[in-house]
Design an enzyme around this catalytic site. Structure first.
Site, PDB file in Angstrom:
ATOM      1  N   HIS A 178      47.001  45.356  34.181  1.00 12.64           N
ATOM      2  CA  HIS A 178      45.697  45.724  33.788  1.00 12.64           C
ATOM      3  C   HIS A 178      45.573  46.950  34.671  1.00 12.64           C
ATOM      4  O   HIS A 178      44.784  46.827  35.717  1.00 12.64           O
ATOM      5  CB  HIS A 178      44.858  44.611  34.525  1.00 12.64           C
ATOM      6  CG  HIS A 178      43.330  44.657  33.800  1.00 12.64           C
ATOM      7  ND1 HIS A 178      42.399  45.504  34.329  1.00 12.64           N
ATOM      8  CD2 HIS A 178      42.878  44.230  32.909  1.00 12.64           C
ATOM      9  CE1 HIS A 178      41.370  45.535  33.659  1.00 12.64           C
ATOM     10  NE2 HIS A 178      41.560  44.547  32.828  1.00 12.64           N
ATOM     11  N   ILE A 225      43.259  49.319  37.003  1.00  9.59           N
ATOM     12  CA  ILE A 225      41.974  49.194  37.500  1.00  9.59           C
ATOM     13  C   ILE A 225      41.491  47.827  37.583  1.00  9.59           C
ATOM     14  O   ILE A 225      42.279  46.779  36.860  1.00  9.59           O
ATOM     15  CB  ILE A 225      41.072  49.928  36.329  1.00  9.59           C
ATOM     16  CG1 ILE A 225      41.358  49.094  35.140  1.00  9.59           C
ATOM     17  CG2 ILE A 225      41.121  51.150  36.426  1.00  9.59           C
ATOM     18  CD1 ILE A 225      40.188  49.482  33.712  1.00  9.59           C
ATOM     19  N   GLY A 274      37.086  43.445  35.045  1.00  3.89           N
ATOM     20  CA  GLY A 274      35.662  43.357  34.939  1.00  3.89           C
ATOM     21  C   GLY A 274      35.706  41.791  35.717  1.00  3.89           C
ATOM     22  O   GLY A 274      34.643  41.737  36.335  1.00  3.89           O
ATOM     23  N   VAL A 275      36.387  41.044  35.216  1.00 11.80           N
ATOM     24  CA  VAL A 275      36.014  39.431  35.755  1.00 11.80           C
ATOM     25  C   VAL A 275      36.085  39.305  37.367  1.00 11.80           C
ATOM     26  O   VAL A 275      35.332  38.411  37.646  1.00 11.80           O
ATOM     27  CB  VAL A 275      36.944  38.392  34.939  1.00 11.80           C
ATOM     28  CG1 VAL A 275      36.637  38.392  33.566  1.00 11.80           C
ATOM     29  CG2 VAL A 275      38.185  38.837  35.088  1.00 11.80           C
ATOM     30  N   GLU A 299      33.291  38.021  39.581  1.00 10.06           N
ATOM     31  CA  GLU A 299      33.664  37.207  40.659  1.00 10.06           C
ATOM     32  C   GLU A 299      33.313  37.581  42.072  1.00 10.06           C
ATOM     33  O   GLU A 299      32.756  36.961  42.797  1.00 10.06           O
ATOM     34  CB  GLU A 299      35.238  36.778  40.817  1.00 10.06           C
ATOM     35  CG  GLU A 299      35.758  36.004  41.671  1.00 10.06           C
ATOM     36  CD  GLU A 299      35.166  34.371  41.556  1.00 10.06           C
ATOM     37  OE1 GLU A 299      34.428  34.144  40.569  1.00 10.06           O
ATOM     38  OE2 GLU A 299      35.129  33.489  42.650  1.00 10.06           O
TER      39      GLU A 299
END
Lengths: 150, 93
Positions: free
Chosen positions: A31, A37, A40-41, A45
């Site tokens: 990723h 980077i 987003g999850v 979190e």
């Protein structure tokens, strides 16, 4: 995801925490290849954990918040390896059996993510989790006086 | 119908995407309107905010689980609205 509580103000219903993105992680391998980077999850979190510590402290660790809903999450900028993040959260509502928190992440003074989160707030399901939450709270600097009811 | 019902029905319609005309004082939030526990958190948040109260959902759930109350008492809208009116009155007392 939370390394250190910077401030925790129950009167203002706000928390601020430092979160350092690791320089290297298997997550960055995929990723993305050649352009690492933070997913987003994991930003969500990070906000959820920060808000969770605020709810826990507000309730003096009598109940455990579990993330139930994320609303209008926005990932506004990329976050790369080694970045120092500042996660902030504000308790919007302390309901009966639930809590609503507004969270955001700042990097280099700029907002990189924000979301509103709803938690189910329930009794600790077991003593192991409760003990682990206390241990983690002490490690990241939750003030001792907020770990128990007055 | 009471102003409380109108407000609650509006909240349910908006948060759960249920046509307003389908919501009546005799509607059961779960059995008739199909509101699940997650959507009910949204309804509770909006209701708490609208009336400046804190609906004691934990206490209600415990009463139902212990057989001291029925779900109708708290989840049929006329019963829910009566409970809200009591909470609002208690706040002002």
């Amino acid at each position: 995801m939370v390394d250190r509580i910077v401030s925790l103000d129950l009167a203002a219903r706000e928390i601020c925490a430092d979160c350092l993105v690791p320089d290297a992680s298997p997550i960055f391998d995929g990723h993305f290849p050649g352009y690492p980077i933070l997913p987003g999850v994991l930003m969500i979190e990070t906000m959820a954990q920060t808000g969770g510590w605020l709810v826990l402290a507000t309730l003096r660790f009598s109940h455990m918040p579990f993330l139930a809903q994320v609303k209008e999450a926005k990932m506004r900028n990329f976050v790369g390896p080694g970045e120092a993040l500042r996660a902030e959260a504000e308790l919007l509502h302390d309901g009966s059996g639930y809590a609503v928190v507004k969270g955001r992440i700042m990097a280099q003074g700029k907002r990189v993510a924000d979301a509103e989160m709803v938690y189910r707030v329930v009794a600790f399901p077991n003593e192991m989790l409760r003990a682990q939450m206390f241990a983690t709270a002490r490690r990241i600097g939750v003030p001792e006086n907020l770990l128990h009811a007055d | 119908m009471s102003a409380t019902f109108d407000t609650v029905a509006g909240i349910i319609s908006e948060t759960c995407d249920i046509p307003l005309e389908n919501i009546t004082p005799d509607s059961h939030a779960i059995n008739d309107l199909g509101i699940d526990s997650l959507d009910f958190l949204d309804v509770a948040f909006a209701t708490d905010k609208a009336f400046g109260i804190k609906m004691p959902l934990e206490q209600w759930t415990q009463e139902v689980n212990e057989g001291k109350a029925t779900t109708d008492q708290y989840f049929v809208l006329k019963g829910l609205c009566a409970s809200i009116d009591q909470l609002v009155a208690a706040k002002g007392a």
